[in-house]
Each structure stands twice: as structure tokens, then as C-alpha cells.
Design an enzyme around this catalytic site. Structure first.
Site, PDB file in Angstrom:
ATOM      1  N   GLY A   1       0.788  -1.420   0.400  1.00 16.16           N
ATOM      2  CA  GLY A   1       0.301  -0.327  -0.087  1.00 16.16           C
ATOM      3  C   GLY A   1       0.654   1.285   0.162  1.00 16.16           C
ATOM      4  O   GLY A   1       0.488   1.945  -0.334  1.00 16.16           O
ATOM      5  N   ASN A   2       1.916   0.979   0.555  1.00 19.98           N
ATOM      6  CA  ASN A   2       3.197   1.875   0.233  1.00 19.98           C
ATOM      7  C   ASN A   2       3.981   2.910  -0.594  1.00 19.98           C
ATOM      8  O   ASN A   2       4.010   3.700  -1.070  1.00 19.98           O
ATOM      9  CB  ASN A   2       3.723   1.609   2.149  1.00 19.98           C
ATOM     10  CG  ASN A   2       3.134   2.033   3.260  1.00 19.98           C
ATOM     11  OD1 ASN A   2       2.118   3.457   3.465  1.00 19.98           O
ATOM     12  ND2 ASN A   2       2.423   0.976   4.231  1.00 19.98           N
TER      13      ASN A   2
ATOM     14  N   LYS B   1      -2.164  -2.246  13.280  1.00 22.11           N
ATOM     15  CA  LYS B   1      -1.820  -2.028  11.794  1.00 22.11           C
ATOM     16  C   LYS B   1      -2.060  -0.286  11.313  1.00 22.11           C
ATOM     17  O   LYS B   1      -2.825  -0.090  11.626  1.00 22.11           O
ATOM     18  CB  LYS B   1      -2.575  -2.329  11.513  1.00 22.11           C
ATOM     19  CG  LYS B   1      -2.959  -2.232   9.574  1.00 22.11           C
ATOM     20  CD  LYS B   1      -2.185  -2.817   9.150  1.00 22.11           C
ATOM     21  CE  LYS B   1      -2.325  -2.644   7.611  1.00 22.11           C
ATOM     22  NZ  LYS B   1      -1.277  -2.816   7.018  1.00 22.11           N
TER      23      LYS B   1
ATOM     24  N   LYS C   1      -1.921  -6.879   5.075  1.00 22.04           N
ATOM     25  CA  LYS C   1      -2.304  -7.898   3.452  1.00 22.04           C
ATOM     26  C   LYS C   1      -1.489  -9.126   3.014  1.00 22.04           C
ATOM     27  O   LYS C   1      -1.148 -10.059   1.488  1.00 22.04           O
ATOM     28  CB  LYS C   1      -2.063  -6.982   2.276  1.00 22.04           C
ATOM     29  CG  LYS C   1      -1.187  -5.924   2.652  1.00 22.04           C
ATOM     30  CD  LYS C   1      -0.253  -6.124   1.110  1.00 22.04           C
ATOM     31  CE  LYS C   1       1.502  -5.321   0.431  1.00 22.04           C
ATOM     32  NZ  LYS C   1       1.736  -4.937   1.912  1.00 22.04           N
TER      33      LYS C   1
ATOM     34  N   LYS D   1       5.081  -8.922   6.843  1.00 19.07           N
ATOM     35  CA  LYS D   1       6.280  -9.905   5.466  1.00 19.07           C
ATOM     36  C   LYS D   1       6.273 -10.851   5.837  1.00 19.07           C
ATOM     37  O   LYS D   1       6.829 -11.543   5.409  1.00 19.07           O
ATOM     38  CB  LYS D   1       6.211  -8.820   4.754  1.00 19.07           C
ATOM     39  CG  LYS D   1       6.245  -7.765   4.399  1.00 19.07           C
ATOM     40  CD  LYS D   1       7.231  -6.265   3.498  1.00 19.07           C
ATOM     41  CE  LYS D   1       5.790  -5.119   3.701  1.00 19.07           C
ATOM     42  NZ  LYS D   1       5.056  -5.233   3.259  1.00 19.07           N
TER      43      LYS D   1
HETATM   44  N1  LIG Z   1      13.635  -4.591   8.893  1.00 16.14           N
HETATM   45  C1  LIG Z   1      13.254  -3.779   7.746  1.00 16.14           C
HETATM   46  N2  LIG Z   1      14.194  -4.089   6.826  1.00 16.14           N
HETATM   47  C2  LIG Z   1      13.399  -3.015   5.520  1.00 16.14           C
HETATM   48  N3  LIG Z   1      12.682  -2.497   5.894  1.00 16.14           N
HETATM   49  C3  LIG Z   1      11.949  -2.884   6.994  1.00 16.14           C
HETATM   50  C4  LIG Z   1      12.503  -2.672   8.491  1.00 16.14           C
HETATM   51  N4  LIG Z   1      11.586  -3.128   9.114  1.00 16.14           N
HETATM   52  C5  LIG Z   1      11.222  -1.562   9.046  1.00 16.14           C
HETATM   53  N5  LIG Z   1      10.840  -1.692   7.800  1.00 16.14           N
HETATM   54  C6  LIG Z   1       9.787  -0.846   6.946  1.00 16.14           C
HETATM   55  O1  LIG Z   1       9.027  -2.084   6.503  1.00 16.14           O
HETATM   56  C7  LIG Z   1       8.301  -0.989   5.886  1.00 16.14           C
HETATM   57  C8  LIG Z   1       7.467  -1.634   4.505  1.00 16.14           C
HETATM   58  O2  LIG Z   1       6.731  -2.241   5.382  1.00 16.14           O
HETATM   59  P1  LIG Z   1       5.287  -1.145   4.949  1.00 16.14           P
HETATM   60  O3  LIG Z   1       5.305  -0.247   5.357  1.00 16.14           O
HETATM   61  O4  LIG Z   1       3.871  -1.884   5.756  1.00 16.14           O
HETATM   62  O5  LIG Z   1       5.165  -1.405   3.360  1.00 16.14           O
HETATM   63  P2  LIG Z   1       3.864  -2.001   2.253  1.00 16.14           P
HETATM   64  O6  LIG Z   1       2.624  -1.139   2.357  1.00 16.14           O
HETATM   65  O7  LIG Z   1       4.759  -2.662   1.550  1.00 16.14           O
HETATM   66  O8  LIG Z   1       3.883  -3.889   3.066  1.00 16.14           O
HETATM   67  C9  LIG Z   1       9.758  -0.164   5.010  1.00 16.14           C
HETATM   68  O9  LIG Z   1       9.379   0.897   3.990  1.00 16.14           O
HETATM   69  C10 LIG Z   1      10.144  -0.205   6.088  1.00 16.14           C
HETATM   70  O10 LIG Z   1      10.396   1.085   6.423  1.00 16.14           O
HETATM   71 MG   LIG Z   2       2.191  -3.493   5.542  1.00 17.04          MG
END
Ligand SMILES: Nc1ncnc2c1ncn2[C@@H]1O[C@H](COP(=O)(O)OP(=O)(O)O)[C@@H](O)[C@H]1O
Ligand SMILES: [Mg+2]
Length: 304
Positions: free
Chosen positions: A9-10, A121, A205, A263
């Protein structure tokens, strides 16, 4: 191969970016361009996040005080329509003859999921701490720190089953490129009479994508976001990107709840349950990730 792609989403609406329709359209078009090559040679199911968008819809709804705010299940469905429409149109434009279908998708959660008591969330735009605290007070939002920013947080119950899975399966087997499970799917519970009811929450998601990929017997699950790999010591001077990693090893490291945590959990579940490839990386690297050149690639350890 049968591939499930989960779009962040980001990645579709970057942090701090204006949330107008044109910006989303532009980002969707970049996302579709990154996936066209994969779509041309594989069975593809696309799912997507909705954190920024569902929060936007909630904020828009809050300005119309004549009616009570719409519940999050309805807003989740609206976000599936909004993002799904933009993706669908761009896919049709890019792929010509390939049939495309976008499905509203309901995902069953447990009514007594502990997540309902503990919102994690992130949704909506980013705020300063002061602004977030004002919103917490005036709109009864729960808020929490997301990296350097603050955001609204909502309950994120565990996805248990996908109501439309048999329909998705039929479409995929018929050669249709399916967009489904947007925003983790619309959270619903099943009552004693077997009837579905929407509940207030936003399913992660990535966890829903793992369930979808497993249910469809996918060969690969790609989680495409705005970082190029999973990092150890993220945000510190000693941060190190992981490339090929066993699910069991990955489970041993700590990751942020509400962003990288789910993730990694989704990647481990899919790899362990199916033996397939789960990968996390940047949207722009989708093809290179499949080739094994980029991103973090997670597999279950081969047992002797
Ligand atoms: N260990 C990590 N390695 C890489 N990114 C990380 C980590 N911990 C947190 N992040 C963050 O996770 C984000 C991606 O997850 P999220 O914000 O939920 O995005 P999405 O919308 O793709 O689910 C990245 O932008 C980063 O800022
Ligand atoms: Mg996310």
C-alpha cells in the site's frame, strides 16, 4: 509458474505523498509496468495493501458529520474498489487481450482474535506526534509511532480463510489475471448460522497474501514494497540486507510489528507450508527478484 504478488500500500501511495487520485494513478501505472513482463509469461494473481488509502477514506468520512463514520469493513471494500479499479484499468491497457478480473474479497477472522484489543496496523497519512495526539483525542483514534512519524493504528486480526478462494481458483485456471484480497481482504466473521458479518479491522495484506498463495497452490509469493530487501539492524549504522535466507533462520530475528514483521511472517509461513519461494523486495526489482538477483528470498530449509 503461478505467482502471487502482494503490492505494498505504501509503494502505491508513498509516505508523505499527496493522496490524490492522479498520484495513485501514476503510482499504479509504475507498478503495472514493473509486473507486465511477469504477467506475460506466468499465471499471476495480484493483491495489494490499503493502509494509506483506507485511512484516507476514514478521514474523508469523518468530515461529513451528518452520518456516523462508516465502519472499517465497508471502507476496506471501498479501498478494494478504488485501488482495484486503477490496477485493473492499467492492466487491461498494458496487457491487451489477457482477461483481467478484480474481485471484492472477504476474509474470515475470529471474533475473539486478541488483535481487536490491541491495534497495531498503521493506516492513513503520517503525522507529527503532536498532531497524532490531537487526533487521538478528538476522533478517538488509536495512534502509534511508525519510524520517525506517527500514524493511526487499527486492529489487525489474523486471516483464517478466504471466502472467494474457489472463485479465484476458477478464474486463475481459466487464464484470468486476478486482482483480489486487496487490503488483506474485508474482515468478516461467521455467525452460528453460517452468515457473514463485517468487522472493524484491517487485515495485514501480507498475511492474507500468504494464505491466498497457499490456497491457490502458488509456486511463488512476491511481496513488493518500498525497500529493496529485508535488513537486519534496520535504521542503524550497521544495517545489513538479507538475500537468500532459510525461513527458520529468519524467524530467529526481530522485526517491526505492523511493517516488516508481518512480511517476514508471511514469507516464512508460505515457504514452510508449501516449499515454494517467498520473496520481499522493491517493486521496481520484481523481475530481478524472481531471477534470484535482488531482494530477500526466503525458502524452507531442505530437511535431510
Ligand atoms: N528490518 C527491516 N528491513 C527493511 N525494512 C523495514 C524493516 N523494518 C521495518 N521496515 C520498514 O518496512 C516498510 C515496508 O513495510 P510497510 O510499511 O508495511 O509497507 P507495505 O505497504 O509494502 O506493506 C519499509 O518501508 C521500512 O520502512
Ligand atoms: Mg504493510
Amino acid at each position: 509458474m503461478r505467482i502471487v504478488v502482494a503490492l505494498g500500500g505504501n509503494a502505491l501511495l508513498r509516505r508523505g505523498e499527496a493522496a490524490d487520485a492522479e498520484t495513485q494513478r501514476r503510482n499504479v501505472s509504475v507498478a503495472v509496468a514493473a509486473l507486465t513482463e511477469i504477467a506475460e509469461s506466468h499465471e499471476l494473481v495480484i493483491t495489494h495493501g490499503n493502509g494509506p488509502q483506507v485511512g484516507l477514506l476514514a478521514l474523508q468520512g469523518d468530515t461529513y458529520v451528518q452520518v456516523p463514520p462508516y465502519p472499517l469493513d465497508v471502507l476496506g471494500a471501498e479501498s478494494e474498489g478504488m485501488i482495484g479499479y486503477l490496477l485493473d484499468q492499467e492492466l487491461v491497457n498494458a496487457l491487451g487481450a489477457r482477461p483481467v478480473a478484480t474481485l471484492l474479497t472477504q476474509v474470515i477472522v475470529a471474533a475473539d482474535d486478541p488483535a481487536f484489543e490491541k491495534p497495531t496496523k498503521f493506516i492513513g497519512p503520517v503525522y507529527t506526534k503532536e498532531r497524532a495526539q490531537q487526533l487521538a483525542f478528538s476522533r478517538h483514534y488509536a495512534v502509534a509511532a511508525d519510524g520517525d512519524h506517527w500514524r493511526r493504528v487499527v486492529p489487525s486480526p489474523e486471516p483464517r480463510a478466504i471466502v472467494e478462494l474457489p472463485t479465484i481458483q476458477l478464474l486463475v485456471e481459466a487464464g484470468v489475471l486476478v486482482v483480489c484480497g486487496g487490503g488483506g481482504g474485508i474482515p468478516v466473521v461467521v455467525d452460528r448460522d453460517g452468515r457473514l458479518h463485517g468487522v472493524e479491522g484491517v487485515i495485514d495484506k501480507d498475511l492474507a497474501a500468504a494464505l491466498l498463495a497457499e490456497g491457490l497452490g502458488a509456486d511463488a509469493l512476491l511481496m513488493l514494497t518500498d525497500v529493496s530487501a529485508v535488513q537486519l539492524g534496520y535504521g542503524t549504522a550497521g544495517a545489513r540486507a538479507l538475500h537468500d535466507v532459510d525461513a527458520a533462520e529468519l524467524r530467529g530475528y526481530p522485526f517491526a510489528a505492523g511493517s516488516m514483521g508481518p512480511k517476514v511472517e508471511a514469507a516464512c509461513r508460505f515457504a514452510e507450508e508449501t516449499g515454494g519461494l517467498a520473496a520481499i523486495g522493491s517493486l521496481a526489482d520484481a523481475v530481478a527478484i524472481l531471477r534470484g538477483e535482488r531482494g530477500t528470498r526466503v525458502r524452507a530449509a531442505v530437511r535431510a
